[in-house]
Design an enzyme around this catalytic site. Structure first.
Site, PDB file in Angstrom:
ATOM      1  N   HIS A  33       0.808  -1.239   0.063  1.00  0.00           N
ATOM      2  CA  HIS A  33       0.053  -0.102  -0.078  1.00  0.00           C
ATOM      3  C   HIS A  33       0.748   1.203   0.051  1.00  0.00           C
ATOM      4  O   HIS A  33       1.675   1.563   0.813  1.00  0.00           O
ATOM      5  CB  HIS A  33      -0.874   0.013   1.244  1.00  0.00           C
ATOM      6  CG  HIS A  33      -1.964   1.147   0.995  1.00  0.00           C
ATOM      7  ND1 HIS A  33      -3.171   1.090   0.560  1.00  0.00           N
ATOM      8  CD2 HIS A  33      -1.719   2.470   1.577  1.00  0.00           C
ATOM      9  CE1 HIS A  33      -3.675   2.392   0.827  1.00  0.00           C
ATOM     10  NE2 HIS A  33      -2.814   3.169   1.417  1.00  0.00           N
ATOM     11  N   CYS A  34       0.859   1.977  -0.972  1.00  0.00           N
ATOM     12  CA  CYS A  34       1.518   3.120  -1.207  1.00  0.00           C
ATOM     13  C   CYS A  34       0.883   4.479  -0.753  1.00  0.00           C
ATOM     14  O   CYS A  34      -0.019   4.838  -1.493  1.00  0.00           O
ATOM     15  CB  CYS A  34       2.020   3.305  -2.624  1.00  0.00           C
ATOM     16  SG  CYS A  34       3.254   4.618  -2.861  1.00  0.00           S
ATOM     17  N   PHE A  35       1.390   5.260   0.122  1.00  0.00           N
ATOM     18  CA  PHE A  35       0.737   6.457   0.682  1.00  0.00           C
ATOM     19  C   PHE A  35       0.907   7.560  -0.099  1.00  0.00           C
ATOM     20  O   PHE A  35       0.376   8.610  -0.213  1.00  0.00           O
ATOM     21  CB  PHE A  35       1.324   6.607   2.009  1.00  0.00           C
ATOM     22  CG  PHE A  35       2.542   7.032   2.454  1.00  0.00           C
ATOM     23  CD1 PHE A  35       3.154   8.496   2.237  1.00  0.00           C
ATOM     24  CD2 PHE A  35       3.605   6.117   2.681  1.00  0.00           C
ATOM     25  CE1 PHE A  35       4.313   8.462   2.642  1.00  0.00           C
ATOM     26  CE2 PHE A  35       4.828   6.293   2.871  1.00  0.00           C
ATOM     27  CZ  PHE A  35       5.245   7.531   2.713  1.00  0.00           C
TER      28      PHE A  35
ATOM     29  N   GLY B 241      -1.461   6.964  -2.567  1.00  0.00           N
ATOM     30  CA  GLY B 241      -2.901   6.673  -2.006  1.00  0.00           C
ATOM     31  C   GLY B 241      -3.605   5.751  -2.601  1.00  0.00           C
ATOM     32  O   GLY B 241      -5.089   5.505  -2.348  1.00  0.00           O
ATOM     33  N   THR B 242      -3.198   4.431  -2.771  1.00  0.00           N
ATOM     34  CA  THR B 242      -3.839   3.358  -2.922  1.00  0.00           C
ATOM     35  C   THR B 242      -2.871   2.182  -2.834  1.00  0.00           C
ATOM     36  O   THR B 242      -1.605   2.163  -2.710  1.00  0.00           O
ATOM     37  CB  THR B 242      -4.343   3.431  -4.367  1.00  0.00           C
ATOM     38  OG1 THR B 242      -5.375   2.290  -4.549  1.00  0.00           O
ATOM     39  CG2 THR B 242      -3.388   3.219  -5.676  1.00  0.00           C
TER      40      THR B 242
END
Length: 262
Positions: free
Chosen positions: A109-111, A114-115
């Site tokens: 999950h890549c902040f 954002g997804t």
């Protein structure tokens, strides 16, 4: 005859399909029903997660996110039932608590974006890293070109304080983003994900895979071609554990009886 009709009704209830993840159907929450063989074929109703026949092969809906199960004893696992989404999870699928849904071929999950990064956007994420790395390298070059050369280091840093600080910051970003890009290139040519590399010992479907074998790899060139150009497969499958154990004993340039490189 009445008893036979009752038995038929019970059988029909046991064969009810799992709720559809996309439609949000939650009417079928019984925990101990098994609706299809783990080795059942995907008839196109598997939906988002590629369930074989759209049903679970696990009788435990409280299975954890790494308790994948197989069809027969000694055979590689084929998937599990997600207790959060109430839906089938194929191999390489993981429930993301940040997104609130299961993701096929979950990477991380890549902040920053954002997804989740998974099956359908992993290639785009890699190209994003390529673009970011190229942009930072170009900015680093522009920053260095603004330096004014002096006779002493004191004058050099005094006159060029701004460009020097900018170049140092950009160099740090190059190392960070460039290293991340290099890591994902490694994942591509070995057909792995960040989750599988970082949590290999915790993922049950990789428990029987030797550490020097890449479970889903078909060779660097084929892995890269399928990653960039081929559509995602209906379902991810493992080779037999016997084949992988035999392959793990094969000598290569990286690992043989004389030395182990990595």
């Amino acid at each position: 005859d009445d008893d036979d009709d009752d038995d038929d009704d019970d059988t029909a209830g046991d064969d009810a399909e799992l709720p559809d993840l996309e439609s949000g159907d939650r009417t079928n929450d019984r925990p101990n029903e098994r609706t299809t063989s783990p080795r059942g074929e995907d008839d196109g109703t598997g939906g988002l997660l590629g369930a074989p026949g759209g049903a679970s092969n696990s009788s435990d809906v409280n299975a954890t996110s790494s308790s994948f199960v197989g069809g027969d004893v000694g055979e590689p696992p084929v998937g599990q039932y997600c207790k959060h989404c109430k839906a089938w999870q194929g191999l390489r699928t993981k429930h993301c608590h940040d997104c609130g849904r299961c993701v096929r071929k979950f990477d991380h999950h890549c902040f920053w974006v954002g997804t989740c990064v998974g099956e359908k956007n992993h290639a785009r994420f890699v190209w994003y890293l390529v673009a970011q790395t190229a942009l930072i390298v170009w900015a680093f070059h522009v920053s260095n070109s603004g330096w004014k050369y002096m006779d002493t280091f004191h004058e050099l840093f005094e006159v060029n304080a701004g460009p020097v600080c900018m170049s140092i910051a950009l160099f740090i970003f190059i190392m960070f983003v460039g290293s991340l890009l290099g890591f994902h290139v490694y994942l591509i040519v070995t057909n792995q994900t960040t989750w599988e590399v970082s949590s290999r010992d915790k993922i049950s479907y990789l428990a029987g895979v030797p550490h020097n074998v890449y479970a889903f790899s078909r060779g660097p060139m084929r892995d890269a071609r399928e990653f960039c150009c081929a559509p995602p497969p209906p379902r991810y499958t493992l080779r037999s554990f016997e084949w992988m154990r035999e392959w793990s004993r094969t000598e290569t340039i990286w690992e043989n009886k004389y030395y182990v490189c990595c």
